[in-house]
Design an enzyme around this catalytic site. Structure first.
Site, PDB file in Angstrom:
ATOM      1  N   LYS A  17      -9.389   4.347 -19.879  1.00  0.00           N
ATOM      2  CA  LYS A  17      -9.829   4.686 -21.215  1.00  0.00           C
ATOM      3  C   LYS A  17      -8.661   4.552 -22.209  1.00  0.00           C
ATOM      4  O   LYS A  17      -8.247   3.456 -22.487  1.00  0.00           O
ATOM      5  CB  LYS A  17     -10.437   6.091 -21.207  1.00  0.00           C
ATOM      6  CG  LYS A  17     -11.406   6.339 -20.023  1.00  0.00           C
ATOM      7  CD  LYS A  17     -12.657   5.501 -20.073  1.00  0.00           C
ATOM      8  CE  LYS A  17     -13.484   5.525 -18.790  1.00  0.00           C
ATOM      9  NZ  LYS A  17     -13.875   6.851 -18.315  1.00  0.00           N
ATOM     10  N   TYR A  26     -17.587  14.305 -16.475  1.00  0.00           N
ATOM     11  CA  TYR A  26     -17.989  12.904 -16.450  1.00  0.00           C
ATOM     12  C   TYR A  26     -19.073  12.727 -15.369  1.00  0.00           C
ATOM     13  O   TYR A  26     -18.956  13.301 -14.277  1.00  0.00           O
ATOM     14  CB  TYR A  26     -16.758  12.039 -16.148  1.00  0.00           C
ATOM     15  CG  TYR A  26     -17.096  10.605 -15.830  1.00  0.00           C
ATOM     16  CD1 TYR A  26     -17.697   9.794 -16.786  1.00  0.00           C
ATOM     17  CD2 TYR A  26     -16.821  10.064 -14.581  1.00  0.00           C
ATOM     18  CE1 TYR A  26     -18.021   8.481 -16.484  1.00  0.00           C
ATOM     19  CE2 TYR A  26     -17.136   8.752 -14.277  1.00  0.00           C
ATOM     20  CZ  TYR A  26     -17.741   7.966 -15.242  1.00  0.00           C
ATOM     21  OH  TYR A  26     -18.070   6.673 -14.945  1.00  0.00           O
ATOM     22  N   ASP A  62      -9.215  17.477 -16.061  1.00  0.00           N
ATOM     23  CA  ASP A  62      -9.427  16.079 -16.448  1.00  0.00           C
ATOM     24  C   ASP A  62      -9.240  16.031 -17.961  1.00  0.00           C
ATOM     25  O   ASP A  62     -10.059  16.552 -18.710  1.00  0.00           O
ATOM     26  CB  ASP A  62     -10.824  15.623 -16.031  1.00  0.00           C
ATOM     27  CG  ASP A  62     -11.079  14.147 -16.351  1.00  0.00           C
ATOM     28  OD1 ASP A  62     -10.442  13.631 -17.296  1.00  0.00           O
ATOM     29  OD2 ASP A  62     -11.928  13.531 -15.682  1.00  0.00           O
ATOM     30  N   ARG A  87       0.830  -1.217   0.000  1.00  0.00           N
ATOM     31  CA  ARG A  87       0.000   0.000   0.000  1.00  0.00           C
ATOM     32  C   ARG A  87       0.863   1.266   0.000  1.00  0.00           C
ATOM     33  O   ARG A  87       0.402   2.355  -0.321  1.00  0.00           O
ATOM     34  CB  ARG A  87      -0.993  -0.006   1.175  1.00  0.00           C
ATOM     35  CG  ARG A  87      -1.919   1.205   1.195  1.00  0.00           C
ATOM     36  CD  ARG A  87      -3.238   0.963   1.929  1.00  0.00           C
ATOM     37  NE  ARG A  87      -3.075   0.223   3.170  1.00  0.00           N
ATOM     38  CZ  ARG A  87      -2.573   0.719   4.296  1.00  0.00           C
ATOM     39  NH1 ARG A  87      -2.197   1.980   4.363  1.00  0.00           N
ATOM     40  NH2 ARG A  87      -2.447  -0.048   5.366  1.00  0.00           N
TER      41      ARG A  87
HETATM   42  C1  LIG Z   1     -14.397   7.381 -17.130  1.00  0.00           C
HETATM   43  C2  LIG Z   1     -14.034   8.739 -16.731  1.00  0.00           C
HETATM   44  C3  LIG Z   1     -13.697   9.032 -15.406  1.00  0.00           C
HETATM   45  C4  LIG Z   1     -13.759   7.991 -14.314  1.00  0.00           C
HETATM   46  O1  LIG Z   1     -12.793   6.991 -14.504  1.00  0.00           O
HETATM   47  P1  LIG Z   1     -12.958   5.476 -13.966  1.00  0.00           P
HETATM   48  O2  LIG Z   1     -11.653   4.875 -14.356  1.00  0.00           O
HETATM   49  O3  LIG Z   1     -14.146   4.900 -14.663  1.00  0.00           O
HETATM   50  O4  LIG Z   1     -13.161   5.546 -12.503  1.00  0.00           O
HETATM   51  C5  LIG Z   1     -13.301  10.330 -15.096  1.00  0.00           C
HETATM   52  N1  LIG Z   1     -13.272  11.285 -16.042  1.00  0.00           N
HETATM   53  C6  LIG Z   1     -13.602  11.045 -17.330  1.00  0.00           C
HETATM   54  C7  LIG Z   1     -13.533  12.146 -18.329  1.00  0.00           C
HETATM   55  C8  LIG Z   1     -14.001   9.772 -17.719  1.00  0.00           C
HETATM   56  O5  LIG Z   1     -14.344   9.542 -18.989  1.00  0.00           O
END
Ligand SMILES: *Cc1c(COP(=O)(O)O)cnc(C)c1O
Length: 409
Positions: A209, A119, A184, A64
């Protein structure tokens, strides 16, 4: 020290340096949860260092606190973002949560200014009150006005999920003043945008992603300056939302092909966006590369190296026609998530942005019948043939409905 190299070279070689004869070309997947300890006074000193969020050479002590496979991914990603460092988490949402907690520690307040759209999961996390934060939602133009004495963070997504709205990062940073800005940048990837170069303090990716890119690893990562990296490691140690080493390995591997995948997917997205726009049954196409999305052109040129691989669009006939389109597809898969090698499509109001209030969704500019398309690596002509078949199916649903209305059924 490594030679200074261009982006694609850094993506392939940046994260792992096989030293010496017989060294492996890829980082080993280190699955140990616990490690042999130094004996004597070095042990507690090492423990103090890890817990303070430092990155050390000695025993990781416990998984951790540190994992070498995950650290290889973090170094590679930080290099591609031009950041001092990066900290990886179990998912994008775990990364977002850690930033919000770290911002409270750093800024001594609990007020956050957030720009919609975000998101759906992030919007929900902020709106839910779960983290005890006070949120002011602001348009990019109203951010300066929204800042208060105890504002600890400004959050924006560009391009925004799912509408592809763009935010001018440099203008946002100016308006935020002393308050740190988190971008983001999941939709852009480090291939198309480096927010830190435009003044952002932190950049976040859902690595699930594009970075993983194959729909088989969940992860999140935040890159930024040393002080924030230490803080984020401390939060990770305290809350335990670590990235699994197997996922760390896959995400590290994803970096090597990231530029090639994104640029190829982007080329197909440009073609599909143009053809969708020209189709008589398509009401609206949102894609930063289309001349029709006017205000966008300047922002793309200023802060991006391309318009990306995500398209949002609406078809004639509303939600029923959108469902008809999904039912008519054979190559493209109706599924959430994005950025993978396979093309995926979904209706955000029904899935990814479902947790938001309907009113908030409307305020964020997300209509119920908006379709979000993530363009993959298939042959673009197969993708277009599939979309054309989907549009034909959508039209039949629309016609059906019109006939039913005329027949008074
Ligand atoms: C999918 C997504 C998230 C969240 O990510 P996870 O890996 O699903 O927890 C945050 N921001 C954006 C723009 C996303 O497309």
């Amino acid at each position: 020290m490594r030679a200074r190299t261009r982006f694609a070279t850094a993506a392939v070689h940046g994260a792992w340096d096989p030293k010496g004869l017989g060294a492996g070309m890829v980082p080993p997947i280190d699955l140990s949860t616990t490690y042999r300890l130094p004996i004597g006074p070095d042990g507690p000193a090492l423990m103090d260092g890890w817990v303070a969020g430092e990155e050390l050479d000695g025993s990781p002590i416990y998984a951790r606190l540190h994992n070498p496979t995950v650290a290889a991914f973090e170094r590679g990603l930080a290099r591609l973002e031009g950041a001092d460092g990066a900290v990886a988490f179990a998912s994008g949402m775990a990364a977002m949560t850690a930033v919000l907690l770290a911002a409270r520690v750093a800024g001594q307040g609990n007020h956050v200014v957030a720009v919609r759209p975000l998101y759906g999961g992030t919007d929900h996390l902020l709106s839910s009150g779960l983290l005890g934060l006070r949120i002011t939602w602001a348009t990019p133009e109203a951010v300066a006005e929204a800042i208060e004495a105890d504002t600890v963070l400004v959050i924006a997504e560009t391009p925004g999920n799912p509408t592809l709205d763009l935010v001018d990062i440099e203008a946002l940073v100016r308006d935020a003043g002393d308050v740190p800005v988190l971008i983001d940048s999941t939709f852009a990837t480090p291939v198309l945008q480096n927010p830190i170069a435009h003044g952002a303090t932190l950049v976040l990716h859902s690595a699930t992603k594009f970075i993983g890119g194959h729909s088989d690893a969940l992860g999140g990562v935040v890159a930024g300056p040393d002080a924030w990296v230490r803080r984020l490691r401390q939060v990770r140690i305290a809350t335990g939302a670590v990235l699994h080493p197997q996922a760390g390995y896959l995400l590290h591997r994803g970096l090597a092909t990231l530029p090639t995948r994104v640029l190829t997917q982007q080329r197909s997205a440009m073609t599909l966006a143009e053809r969708l726009r020209a189709h008589p049954d398509v009401l609206e196409v949102r894609y930063p590369g289309l001349a029709a999305n006017a205000g966008h052109a300047g922002i793309v040129a200023r802060q991006m190296r391309g318009p990306g691989t995500m398209i949002a669009f609406r078809v004639r006939g509303g939600s029923a026609a959108a469902q008809g389109l999904l039912g008519g597809l054979r190559v493209i898969t109706p599924a959430v998530s994005l950025g993978s090698v396979e093309t995926l499509i979904q209706v955000p109001a029904d899935f990814t942005h479902r947790a938001m209030d309907a009113d908030d969704r409307a305020a964020a500019g997300i209509p119920d019948d908006l379709l979000r398309l993530s363009v993959g690596l298939e042959d673009v002509e197969d993708l277009w043939a599939d979309l054309a078949a989907g549009l034909e199916a959508a039209r039949e649903v629309g016609v059906d409905r019109a006939e039913r209305v005329l027949a008074g059924v």
